[in-house]
Design a protein around this motif. Structure first.
Motif, PDB file in Angstrom:
ATOM      1  N   TYR A  60      53.711 -24.757  39.433  1.00  0.00           N
ATOM      2  CA  TYR A  60      54.773 -25.731  39.176  1.00  0.00           C
ATOM      3  C   TYR A  60      55.747 -25.185  38.144  1.00  0.00           C
ATOM      4  O   TYR A  60      56.958 -25.226  38.305  1.00  0.00           O
ATOM      5  CB  TYR A  60      54.162 -27.042  38.684  1.00  0.00           C
ATOM      6  CG  TYR A  60      55.193 -28.045  38.224  1.00  0.00           C
ATOM      7  CD1 TYR A  60      55.700 -28.982  39.110  1.00  0.00           C
ATOM      8  CD2 TYR A  60      55.685 -28.029  36.922  1.00  0.00           C
ATOM      9  CE1 TYR A  60      56.676 -29.869  38.709  1.00  0.00           C
ATOM     10  CE2 TYR A  60      56.658 -28.904  36.514  1.00  0.00           C
ATOM     11  CZ  TYR A  60      57.151 -29.834  37.412  1.00  0.00           C
ATOM     12  OH  TYR A  60      58.111 -30.705  37.023  1.00  0.00           O
ATOM     13  N   ALA A  61      55.192 -24.637  37.047  1.00  0.00           N
ATOM     14  CA  ALA A  61      56.024 -24.245  35.917  1.00  0.00           C
ATOM     15  C   ALA A  61      56.734 -22.918  36.136  1.00  0.00           C
ATOM     16  O   ALA A  61      57.458 -22.447  35.265  1.00  0.00           O
ATOM     17  CB  ALA A  61      55.187 -24.177  34.646  1.00  0.00           C
ATOM     18  N   ALA A  62      56.551 -22.323  37.332  1.00  0.00           N
ATOM     19  CA  ALA A  62      57.289 -21.101  37.625  1.00  0.00           C
ATOM     20  C   ALA A  62      58.786 -21.354  37.556  1.00  0.00           C
ATOM     21  O   ALA A  62      59.569 -20.454  37.292  1.00  0.00           O
ATOM     22  CB  ALA A  62      56.899 -20.571  39.010  1.00  0.00           C
ATOM     23  N   SER A  63      59.193 -22.574  37.807  1.00  0.00           N
ATOM     24  CA  SER A  63      60.590 -22.939  37.593  1.00  0.00           C
ATOM     25  C   SER A  63      60.731 -23.506  36.183  1.00  0.00           C
ATOM     26  O   SER A  63      60.103 -24.508  35.846  1.00  0.00           O
ATOM     27  CB  SER A  63      61.026 -23.968  38.637  1.00  0.00           C
ATOM     28  OG  SER A  63      62.053 -24.771  38.121  1.00  0.00           O
ATOM     29  N   HIS A  64      61.559 -22.834  35.383  1.00  0.00           N
ATOM     30  CA  HIS A  64      61.673 -23.248  33.988  1.00  0.00           C
ATOM     31  C   HIS A  64      62.282 -24.641  33.857  1.00  0.00           C
ATOM     32  O   HIS A  64      61.870 -25.434  33.018  1.00  0.00           O
ATOM     33  CB  HIS A  64      62.496 -22.239  33.196  1.00  0.00           C
ATOM     34  CG  HIS A  64      61.842 -20.895  33.104  1.00  0.00           C
ATOM     35  ND1 HIS A  64      60.537 -20.761  32.703  1.00  0.00           N
ATOM     36  CD2 HIS A  64      62.289 -19.653  33.388  1.00  0.00           C
ATOM     37  CE1 HIS A  64      60.205 -19.476  32.737  1.00  0.00           C
ATOM     38  NE2 HIS A  64      61.261 -18.785  33.161  1.00  0.00           N
ATOM     39  N   LEU A  65      63.283 -24.906  34.717  1.00  0.00           N
ATOM     40  CA  LEU A  65      63.911 -26.224  34.667  1.00  0.00           C
ATOM     41  C   LEU A  65      62.884 -27.313  34.958  1.00  0.00           C
ATOM     42  O   LEU A  65      62.832 -28.340  34.285  1.00  0.00           O
ATOM     43  CB  LEU A  65      65.039 -26.313  35.702  1.00  0.00           C
ATOM     44  CG  LEU A  65      66.439 -25.949  35.228  1.00  0.00           C
ATOM     45  CD1 LEU A  65      67.409 -26.079  36.378  1.00  0.00           C
ATOM     46  CD2 LEU A  65      66.854 -26.841  34.075  1.00  0.00           C
ATOM     47  N   ALA A  66      62.054 -27.061  35.986  1.00  0.00           N
ATOM     48  CA  ALA A  66      61.054 -28.052  36.356  1.00  0.00           C
ATOM     49  C   ALA A  66      60.062 -28.253  35.219  1.00  0.00           C
ATOM     50  O   ALA A  66      59.621 -29.374  34.951  1.00  0.00           O
ATOM     51  CB  ALA A  66      60.332 -27.623  37.622  1.00  0.00           C
ATOM     52  N   ALA A  67      59.725 -27.157  34.534  1.00  0.00           N
ATOM     53  CA  ALA A  67      58.810 -27.280  33.397  1.00  0.00           C
ATOM     54  C   ALA A  67      59.434 -28.135  32.309  1.00  0.00           C
ATOM     55  O   ALA A  67      58.774 -29.007  31.723  1.00  0.00           O
ATOM     56  CB  ALA A  67      58.477 -25.888  32.858  1.00  0.00           C
TER      57      ALA A  67
ATOM     58  N   VAL B 134      66.102 -39.593  33.122  1.00  0.00           N
ATOM     59  CA  VAL B 134      66.331 -39.555  34.568  1.00  0.00           C
ATOM     60  C   VAL B 134      66.464 -38.113  35.054  1.00  0.00           C
ATOM     61  O   VAL B 134      65.905 -37.754  36.103  1.00  0.00           O
ATOM     62  CB  VAL B 134      67.581 -40.387  34.930  1.00  0.00           C
ATOM     63  CG1 VAL B 134      67.923 -40.230  36.403  1.00  0.00           C
ATOM     64  CG2 VAL B 134      67.340 -41.852  34.622  1.00  0.00           C
ATOM     65  N   VAL B 135      67.148 -37.278  34.297  1.00  0.00           N
ATOM     66  CA  VAL B 135      67.225 -35.861  34.681  1.00  0.00           C
ATOM     67  C   VAL B 135      65.818 -35.266  34.747  1.00  0.00           C
ATOM     68  O   VAL B 135      65.455 -34.590  35.716  1.00  0.00           O
ATOM     69  CB  VAL B 135      68.093 -35.059  33.675  1.00  0.00           C
ATOM     70  CG1 VAL B 135      67.918 -33.559  33.892  1.00  0.00           C
ATOM     71  CG2 VAL B 135      69.565 -35.404  33.837  1.00  0.00           C
ATOM     72  N   GLY B 136      65.007 -35.550  33.737  1.00  0.00           N
ATOM     73  CA  GLY B 136      63.645 -35.025  33.717  1.00  0.00           C
ATOM     74  C   GLY B 136      62.844 -35.477  34.931  1.00  0.00           C
ATOM     75  O   GLY B 136      62.189 -34.670  35.593  1.00  0.00           O
TER      76      GLY B 136
ATOM     77  N   VAL C 107      61.316 -33.172  38.062  1.00  0.00           N
ATOM     78  CA  VAL C 107      59.922 -33.175  38.511  1.00  0.00           C
ATOM     79  C   VAL C 107      59.864 -33.488  40.002  1.00  0.00           C
ATOM     80  O   VAL C 107      59.177 -32.823  40.779  1.00  0.00           O
ATOM     81  CB  VAL C 107      59.097 -34.199  37.701  1.00  0.00           C
ATOM     82  CG1 VAL C 107      57.711 -34.346  38.291  1.00  0.00           C
ATOM     83  CG2 VAL C 107      59.013 -33.778  36.244  1.00  0.00           C
ATOM     84  N   GLY C 108      60.639 -34.504  40.416  1.00  0.00           N
ATOM     85  CA  GLY C 108      60.647 -34.884  41.831  1.00  0.00           C
ATOM     86  C   GLY C 108      61.115 -33.753  42.723  1.00  0.00           C
ATOM     87  O   GLY C 108      60.505 -33.469  43.756  1.00  0.00           O
ATOM     88  N   ASP C 109      62.194 -33.085  42.297  1.00  0.00           N
ATOM     89  CA  ASP C 109      62.721 -31.975  43.101  1.00  0.00           C
ATOM     90  C   ASP C 109      61.694 -30.860  43.244  1.00  0.00           C
ATOM     91  O   ASP C 109      61.523 -30.286  44.311  1.00  0.00           O
ATOM     92  CB  ASP C 109      63.969 -31.391  42.431  1.00  0.00           C
ATOM     93  CG  ASP C 109      65.189 -32.256  42.691  1.00  0.00           C
ATOM     94  OD1 ASP C 109      65.103 -33.138  43.567  1.00  0.00           O
ATOM     95  OD2 ASP C 109      66.209 -32.046  42.025  1.00  0.00           O
ATOM     96  N   ARG C 110      61.018 -30.576  42.133  1.00  0.00           N
ATOM     97  CA  ARG C 110      60.036 -29.490  42.154  1.00  0.00           C
ATOM     98  C   ARG C 110      58.876 -29.849  43.081  1.00  0.00           C
ATOM     99  O   ARG C 110      58.419 -29.022  43.870  1.00  0.00           O
ATOM    100  CB  ARG C 110      59.540 -29.230  40.726  1.00  0.00           C
ATOM    101  CG  ARG C 110      58.606 -28.052  40.598  1.00  0.00           C
ATOM    102  CD  ARG C 110      59.305 -26.767  40.950  1.00  0.00           C
ATOM    103  NE  ARG C 110      58.408 -25.630  40.856  1.00  0.00           N
ATOM    104  CZ  ARG C 110      58.569 -24.507  41.546  1.00  0.00           C
ATOM    105  NH1 ARG C 110      59.597 -24.383  42.358  1.00  0.00           N
ATOM    106  NH2 ARG C 110      57.726 -23.509  41.397  1.00  0.00           N
TER     107      ARG C 110
END
Lengths: 284, 306
Positions: free
Chosen positions: A8-15, A261-263, A267-270
């Motif tokens: 999951y955390a491979a994407s920094h934004l998602a983390a 909401v961005v956060g 998470v949802g996108d990831r």
């Protein structure tokens, strides 16, 4: 568990999104014990004090509002309503929508058609106005808001779950279960439900973000939870009157909503990318 | 084609009927509204007389039938607050909202289409990542807060735009930006992902293989096909988009139908709420009908199958 978290955390934004959500949940759960001030305590001598970085002599990180209440404390405590409404209303719409979708997808005769009709009706109603009108007649309370949001947003679950069930029920393992004489209820709950679970998780995480926005809109218009409970929407609505001389009162709670909401969307996108890339086409 | 049209029209009528049931009963789940209109010192007899006058003493189902049979003749009742027919109040405000909605729509199309095309054509590039970030941010703004922030910036700090009202083009700038934010985000995101899918299809490869210019492939082959799923979802989301107009109009005190609806809710003006919801539902249903019909224009294959 660790492996999937790593993936999951491979994407920094998602983390970063996950960190935001965890912080918001933490504030929602433990807020009242974490804050430096009583969020309801008024101090007229300290009214409309600017945030610390504006060079105020004060001790209020985000400044104070028109009644001298500490904005930082109110934001931390306000997370509770946002997260509670966001999560509970999604649980309700998920329960209603998934049940409907499973039935309509498995017994595709009348239920399917009724569902499509209900969907189109719901999509044709300017949802926000109806929610506001219902909130106005039943009276603003936390549980009313949760019920209204929950019962008016289940359509997307029903549509997606039904579409997946229509495909799944032709598969061998469902046909086999059917032929072995397993009851429909058992097939629905034990065979179909687990297979649509990843879609449900993805829809839910994105819907929480929408619900947080809806709740703040209702509160902003004075039709959310009663005004004595601090919520981000009410804080913005109160601060709006002082926008000329105390910009921070309305600005900072808005940042809290925006960041949360961005956060949640991150998470949802990831989750969507990881669990079900096909869903990307189905909804924006 | 004629059969298709007739069945779609009948279905649209059935949907509107469903909307009328939903709105009529939902705004009455709070019970008899008489108490909301009369002063607290009204006597029992006064309340009884008022209930009888307004027809609130009859069974709900009878009231609904009465409402429906008048509504199909275009009579949506009088506003409970103003001495005017409810639907007339709504219709009077339509041009203002149409102007705002039109400006916002043009703005979001002008931003979203080029952005989505650039992103999809240069997948993984800086533009592509920027487009994803823009659509994420655009979707996450609370509209009312964005509106207040714009007022803070352009009306309070720089004093270049009026914070409220209607009249000149300056009044339209901020509301249109707020209203366009969400739809720009949604359209960019949808169009980008369907463009990416279309650009990987066989006919695009064929076109490339025979040496069609890339700009032509993108603009005429790919965009047209990617438009179909995008249009469908926009049609489905139109209700949410119009809902945004309600909040936007309220914050900017813009005299459109959204603000009327908010006022009607505050006044418990049931007839106006009903007229507003049904009017909006009719608009949404019509837009979706047009979207359905436009598939034929965009995709000749679908023309024959109807």
């Amino acid at each position: 568990m660790m492996a999937s978290l790593k993936r999951y955390a491979a994407s920094h934004l998602a983390a970063a999104g996950l960190v935001i959500v965890v912080v918001a949940l933490f504030a929602a759960l433990f807020g009242p014990w974490l804050v430096p001030y009583d969020p309801g305590a008024q101090d007229i001598l300290q009214r409309l004090k600017p945030p610390l970085w504006q060079g105020a002599e004060g001790i209020h990180l985000f400044g104070t509002d028109a009644l001298g209440r500490d904005i930082f404390s109110r934001i931390v405590v306000g997370a509770r309503v946002s997260m509670l409404v966001g999560v509970s209303s999604v649980v309700i719409s998920g329960a209603v929508g998934v049940t409907f979708g499973l039935i309509a997808g498995y017994e595709d005769k009348y239920a399917g058609r009724v569902l499509m009709m209900l969907t189109d009706i719901q999509l044709a109603i300017p949802f926000l106005v109806l929610a506001l009108a219902v909130a106005a007649v039943v009276g603003p309370s936390l549980w009313n808001i949760i019920a209204i949001l929950g019962l008016t947003n289940w359509v997307q679950y029903a549509r997606v779950v039904r579409a997946e069930c229509l495909v799944l029920r032709e598969r061998e393992f469902i046909q086999a279960a059917h032929m072995m004489g397993i009851s429909s209820l058992h097939i629905l709950t034990r065979h179909l439900l687990p297979n649509v679970m990843s879609s449900i998780i993805v829809i839910s995480s994105l819907l929480v973000a929408k619900m947080i926005l809806f709740e703040s809109s209702l509160s902003f218009l004075g039709l959310g939870v009663p005004p004595e409970t601090p919520t981000w929407g009410t804080m913005i609505s109160e601060g709006r009157n002082y926008i000329g001389n105390a910009w921070w009162v309305a600005t900072i709670p808005g940042f809290a909503i925006f960041v949360t909401v961005v956060g949640t969307n991150l998470v949802g996108d990831r989750l969507r990318d990881l669990l079900d890339p096909r869903l990307r086409q189905m909804e924006g | 084609m004629a059969n298709f049209l007739i069945s779609r029209l009948l279905y649209a009528a059935a949907v509107l009927l469903g909307v009328s049931v939903a709105v009529f009963f939902l705004i009455r789940i709070g019970g008899d509204p008489s108490a909301l209109f009369l002063p607290p010192e009204a006597s029992i007899e006064d309340i009884q007389r008022f209930r009888h006058l307004m027809g609130f003493d009859r069974p709900l189902i009878v009231q609904y039938w009465d409402f429906l049979s008048r509504a199909v003749r275009g009579d949506f009742g009088m506003s409970l607050r103003y001495e005017q027919p409810a639907m007339q109040l709504v219709l009077e405000r339509v041009p203002a909202t149409l102007q705002l909605g039109g400006a916002a729509f043009l703005l979001s199309i002008a931003l979203a289409i080029p952005l989505a095309i650039l992103a999809a054509a240069n997948r993984g590039s800086l533009v592509d990542r920027a487009s994803l970030l823009i659509s994420l941010i655009g979707q996450s703004f609370p509209a009312f807060w964005l509106a207040i922030m714009l007022i803070l910036l352009f009306s309070e700090t720089f004093q270049v735009l009026p914070p409220s009202g209607r009249g000149s083009w300056q009044n339209l700038v901020m509301p249109a930006i707020v209203l366009a934010t969400y739809s720009t985000a949604i359209i960019t995101r949808l169009l980008r992902s369907s463009m990416i899918e279309v650009l990987q299809s066989d006919y695009v490869r064929t076109a490339r293989g025979k040496g069609v210019r890339e700009s032509r492939i993108i603009l005429s082959h790919a965009l047209r096909n990617a438009a179909i799923p995008t249009l469908t979802v926009i049609g489905l989301q139109i209700g949410a988009l119009l809902g945004g107009a309600v909040i936007t109009e309220e914050v900017f005190a813009y005299p459109g139908i959204g603000r009327l609806a908010i006022q009607a809710i505050a006044n418990r003006d049931f007839t106006v709420i009903q007229a507003f919801v049904l009017f909006m539902a009719a608009v949404i249903v019509t837009i979706n009908l047009l979207v359905d019909l436009s598939y034929g224009l965009l995709d000749p294959r679908l023309r024959r199958s109807k």
